[in-house]
Design an enzyme around this catalytic site. Sequence first.
Site, mmCIF file in Angstrom:
data_model
loop_
_atom_site.group_PDB
_atom_site.id
_atom_site.type_symbol
_atom_site.label_atom_id
_atom_site.label_comp_id
_atom_site.label_asym_id
_atom_site.label_seq_id
_atom_site.Cartn_x
_atom_site.Cartn_y
_atom_site.Cartn_z
ATOM 1 N N SER A 141 -5.091 -12.384 -25.526
ATOM 2 C CA SER A 141 -4.863 -11.685 -26.138
ATOM 3 C C SER A 141 -4.464 -12.852 -27.141
ATOM 4 C CB SER A 141 -3.837 -10.770 -27.006
ATOM 5 O OG SER A 141 -1.884 -11.897 -26.906
ATOM 6 N N HIS A 196 -6.036 -5.180 -24.088
ATOM 7 C CA HIS A 196 -6.883 -5.515 -25.061
ATOM 8 C C HIS A 196 -8.199 -5.112 -24.542
ATOM 9 C CE1 HIS A 196 -5.175 -6.991 -28.309
ATOM 10 N NE2 HIS A 196 -4.028 -7.930 -27.449
ATOM 11 N N LYS A 237 -4.538 0.333 -28.619
ATOM 12 C CA LYS A 237 -5.928 -0.540 -29.169
ATOM 13 C C LYS A 237 -6.593 -0.075 -29.866
ATOM 14 C CE LYS A 237 -3.240 -4.569 -28.158
ATOM 15 N NZ LYS A 237 -1.918 -4.730 -27.089
#
Length: 398
Positions: free
Chosen positions: A186, A214, A245
Site C-alpha cells: 500500500s 489493494h 476498498k
Amino acid sequence: MFGKMKNDIKEKLKEVREQGLYKDERVLLTAQGAEITVAGVAGRKKVLNFCSNNYLGLSGHPEIVKAAKDAMDRWGYGLSSVRFICGTQDIHKELEAEVSGFLGTEDTLLYAACFDANGGLFEPFLDEHDAVISDELNHASIIDGVRLCRASRYRYKHSNIKNLEDVLREASKARYRLICTDGVFSMDGDIADLKGICDLADKYDALVMVDDSHATGYIGKTGRGTPEYCGVQGRVDLITTTFGKALGGASGGCTSGRRELIEYLRQRSRPYLFSNTLPPGVAGATLKALKMIEESSEPGKKVSENADYFKEKMKVSGFDIVPGNTAIVPIMLYKEQLALTMAEKLLDKGVYVTGFAYPVVPKGRARIRVQLSAAHTKEQIDRAADAFKKAGKELGIV
Ligand SMILES: *Cc1c(COP(=O)(O)O)cnc(C)c1O
C-alpha cells in the site's frame, strides 16, 4: 492509577506532536467520491479527492447504494448474532459463492474486516512446529495475525526472491512453511512477485498466502487481483481481501482458497466465531460490486489509464515518484514535516491528499500517496497535477 498514566500519556502525545507525526482526521461532509466537501475548508468549497481507496468509483455509486438499500429492505439491518448461532443468511452464502467464483477459488469465508481475516488466519493452522515467512513490508494485520500463533517467524527483504530462498532453506525443518505477502503494497504501490514466490513455494514445499486488499477488483486483466496479474491463479493457497476498498468501500473482508482450509477456519478462526459478520446491506452491495466488475472491465481499465496519465504529468513537472503498475502513486518528499506541509498547501489549492510519515512509512521516507480512481476525469487529474506543480514550486521541491 489513572493520574499517573494520564501524565505519561500526555507526555507521549506531546512527543508525537513535536516530531510532526500527530495525525489529525479530516471530517468529510459528503459521500465519498472524486469531489468531496471537507470540514474546515474555507467557504465549504468542494475539493478533489486523491486519497481514498475508491479505485473503481463504487463507494458513492447509485447502483451500489441501491443494492445496499434493497438488501436491507429484504434482509433487515443486522443479525444480532455470530454466524454459527443464528447469524448466517442466504445472502451471506450467496456472497461467499460469488467471491469464490470471482477469485477462482474453492471456498470463501466472510469476516467483518480483512483485519479480522488476517487476525484469524494463522493461529488455527500453525503452532511451534511451523514457520511463517513474511515480506518485511506486509500489512499490520498480517503482522498481528502472525503474532497470535506460535509458529517461528521469518522475514525476508521486501520482494527479494533471492532472500526468500535463503529464508526458506533456513526454515526447512519446519512441519509446514507458509509464505505470506501483500499482493499490492500500500505504501509503494508495487506488486508482489507472485510468480517467483509460487515457484519457490513449489521448490521448498511451502504454502502461499496473499493479502490482495489493494488489488481485488481492479488489478489483473479482469480485476481478479495480483494472482491474475502474475499468472498464478490456482497456485495461491489462501487469499485474504477487503470489501472496504475497490469493492464498494464500506467494510468486510474474507479468506478464500482451498476447500479444507476454509472449512477448518469456519470451525476454528476466532474472529469468525466470536464476532458478527457483515450486515446484510454490505453483503448485498458487495455482491452488486462483484457483478458490476464481472459485467464490465471498463472501470478497471480507466483507473489504470488515469494512473498512467497522472504519473506522466508528475514526471514532467519533476517530481520524484515511485514507479509501479497500480493506482497508488507515491510522491516522495522524504522529510516528515515537508510531506505534511505539502498536503496542507494542496488542500488550500483544492486537492485533498494525505502526507504519510513514520511510523506508517520508514523514517526519512515521508511522502504523499496519491490514489487514482476510475471516478476521476481527465480535467480533475489535470487540476490536481497543476496544484502539485504550484505547491512544489512554492516549497522549492521542483
Ligand atoms: C486495508 C488493508 C487491510 C484492512 O482491511 P479492512 O477490511 O479495512 O480491515 C488489510 N490488509 C491490507 C493489505 C490492506 O491494505
